[in-house]
Design a protein around this motif. Structure first.
Motif, short mmCIF file in Angstrom:
data_model
loop_
_atom_site.label_atom_id
_atom_site.label_comp_id
_atom_site.label_asym_id
_atom_site.label_seq_id
_atom_site.Cartn_x
_atom_site.Cartn_y
_atom_site.Cartn_z
N ASP A 90 3.22 -5.92 -4.95
CA ASP A 90 2.22 -5.48 -3.98
C ASP A 90 1.53 -4.20 -4.45
O ASP A 90 0.30 -4.08 -4.35
CB ASP A 90 2.85 -5.24 -2.60
N LYS A 97 -6.53 -4.19 -7.98
CA LYS A 97 -7.76 -4.43 -7.22
C LYS A 97 -8.79 -3.35 -7.50
O LYS A 97 -10.00 -3.56 -7.30
CB LYS A 97 -7.46 -4.46 -5.72
N ARG B 152 9.61 -7.17 1.86
CA ARG B 152 9.33 -6.20 2.91
C ARG B 152 8.05 -6.54 3.67
O ARG B 152 7.30 -7.42 3.29
CB ARG B 152 9.24 -4.79 2.31
N PRO B 154 4.34 -6.05 4.62
CA PRO B 154 3.22 -5.51 3.85
C PRO B 154 2.72 -4.19 4.42
O PRO B 154 2.91 -3.91 5.60
CB PRO B 154 2.14 -6.58 4.00
N ARG B 155 2.09 -3.40 3.53
CA ARG B 155 1.56 -2.14 4.06
C ARG B 155 0.39 -2.44 5.00
O ARG B 155 -0.23 -3.50 4.94
CB ARG B 155 1.16 -1.20 2.93
N ASP B 158 -2.87 -4.13 4.08
CA ASP B 158 -2.81 -5.55 3.68
C ASP B 158 -2.44 -6.45 4.85
O ASP B 158 -2.54 -7.67 4.75
CB ASP B 158 -1.75 -5.74 2.58
N GLU B 161 -4.64 -9.53 6.43
CA GLU B 161 -4.78 -10.61 5.46
C GLU B 161 -3.46 -11.36 5.27
O GLU B 161 -3.42 -12.59 5.19
CB GLU B 161 -5.22 -9.94 4.15
N ARG B 162 -2.37 -10.60 5.26
CA ARG B 162 -1.06 -11.22 5.05
C ARG B 162 -0.62 -12.00 6.28
O ARG B 162 0.03 -13.03 6.17
CB ARG B 162 -0.03 -10.15 4.69
#
Lengths: 115, 368
Positions: A90, A97, B152, B154-155, B158, B161-162
């Motif tokens: 991630d 990106k 985990r 997602p932040r 994100d 979208e996740r």
């Protein structure tokens, strides 16, 4: 932490059509990217055009066949790369990106055993 | 299913390896069969299973550390308890539905790890060999550990979208014919109480499911002809309670649920509030344009402005060229305009494109 290779893939035909202005901005953007990610960027560089590529394959008899050109013909070719360090995919994707790639995109691959 | 997911999710965090976690959980369930028969079922069976499975995972890791295993481990979350998302199951769901995995792999992993289905069961539903499905799941797990897909939540940046990716997988699980899609949607809704789209998807699936009893014997029955007394009112009530929260803000699933809700609220086909449905389709089409949505919108339009007006707006999209529903909708509209011969030709075209025997039987009836 693991290391990841970020490969920048470009459509060279699009670069050929550029009057130089996109290229100039692109250089600035890459500088900015490196400055913004000092702890993550472990290396990188710009490659010369695909016409400068030379491929080598073993011929199976202990010798080599050296040929002009890239290893695999594709519309988008690798034009540059970064090695980045990240805690996980991630984080690596979040950094990738930000990599400027106005004529294509990037591919992210982990280095085996964390590089 | 929710229990399996909870036990596996907690064990995976300790094991830092999905395969090891799965083995430990399966082992714990096997132990439970024997233990519970002798000593009775414990007061909190889930906690019992989690304790047994995580203890085994810890033992294994201690032993493995000695031989210095080279395999990369799952990357767990640093914070011990995430205040916003306290449930381990969410990590599992987000990991299974990571966008770096193909959607095919996301669905297979979710069914395997979250729903606890066997590879054989999943293979059967997707009409592939068990070995193929097994290989797909193994490849996906390898991608998770080798590329460092984190275990985990997602932040925040994100997250929207996740969440969309997770909801897409749940939707596809349901449309693939898995009732478990509903259970999954219920679970996601509980785990993400702040997501209007999670509420929207659950409402949409409940409303779709509620109408299933009216599809007599697997026959395709148009909503117009369905016996509405067969609709499951308990499911509808559950869904209708969700809809107001699902459309604020209105996402894709929220809007689709709202449309399904308007149908559910009409006691008879003639009572359908088509103006409301058309308005919802307009919003949906504007924000998530798709030829299929455009086609559905035309049907709603035909009941507001008449079939002649609607006929003019049937989408002329090459993506729909072989989509049987396009030709059958055109057939329906032509029929209502009284253009019988053209209608028959359109139905025949639709029949040529469909490979679904239920649809084919329906179209043949229309042609006659």
């Amino acid at each position: 932490m693991g290391k990841y290779l970020v490969m920048i893939y470009d459509d060279e035909a699009k670069w050929a059509a550029d009057d130089g202005s996109v290229m100039e901005q692109n250089h600035k953007n890459h500088q900015a990217f490196v400055e913004a990610n000092p702890s993550a960027v472990r290396g990188g560089g710009q490659l010369d055009g695909s016409t400068t590529a030379t491929s080598i394959r073993a011929d199976g008899n202990g010798g080599y066949v050296v040929t002009d050109g890239v290893f695999a013909e594709t519309k988008e070719v690798m034009g540059g790369y970064y090695i980045i360090e990240a805690a996980d995919l991630d984080e690596a994707l979040a950094i990738a990106k930000q990599v400027p790639s106005p004529m294509g995109g990037v591919e992210v691959r982990p280095l085996v055993n964390g590089g | 299913m929710t229990e399996w997911a909870a036990v596996l999710a907690a064990t995976a965090r300790v094991a830092a390896d999905l395969d090891l976690a799965e083995d430990c959980v399966q082992d714990a369930y096997a132990k439970a069969l024997v233990h519970w028969r002798e000593q009775g079922v414990p007061r909190r069976p889930g906690a019992w299973l989690t304790t047994v499975a995580t203890r085994r995972a810890l033992e294994h890791r201690r032993r493995a550390d000695v031989v210095r295993r080279k395999l990369p481990l799952l990357i767990p979350d640093e914070d011990v308890v995430d205040e916003t998302f306290p449930d381990d199951r969410l990590r599992l769901v987000f990991t299974c539905c990571h966008p770096a995995l193909s959607q095919e792999a996301q669905i297979a992993l979710t069914l395997r790890l979250v729903c606890g289905l066997s590879s054989a069961e999943i293979a059967k539903a997707f009409l592939v060999k068990e070995a193929t499905m097994q290989a797909r799941i193994t490849r996906a797990k390898q991608k998770i550990s080798r590329t460092g897909i984190p275990y985990r939540i997602p932040r925040l940046t994100d997250l929207p979208e996740r969440i969309d990716a997770v909801l897409d997988v749940v939707h596809l699980v349901y449309t693939a014919g898995y009732q478990r899609g509903i259970e999954l949607a219920r679970m996601i809704r509980l785990l993400l109480p702040g997501s209007s789209e999670a509420a929207g998807l659950l409402a949409l699936l409940l409303l779709t499911e509620a109408r299933r009893p009216a599809q007599v014997g697997g026959q395709l029955v148009l909503m117009e002809d369905q016996n509405r007394s067969l609709w499951d009112q308990a499911l509808i009530a559950e869904a209708l309670e969700l809809v107001p929260g699902a459309v604020r803000p209105a996402g894709r699933f929220g809007l689709m649920a709202a449309i399904a809700a308007v149908h559910a609220e009409a006691a008879r086909w003639e009572d359908t509030d088509w103006a409301e449905i058309l308005g919802l389709y307009d919003v949906l089409l504007e924000r998530w344009p798709s030829p299929v949505v455009a086609l559905n919108r035309v049907v709603a339009l035909s009941y507001v402005a008449g079939p002649e007006v609607a006929l003019q707006q049937v989408p002329d999209d090459p993506a729909l060229a072989t989509y049987p529903y396009l030709a059958s909708t055109r057939g329906e509209l032509l029929w209502r305009c009284g253009r019988v011969d053209e209608a028959r030709a359109a139905y025949e075209e639709a029949l040529a494109f469909t490979s679904n025997p239920v649809e084919a039987a329906f179209l043949e009836k229309r042609i006659q």
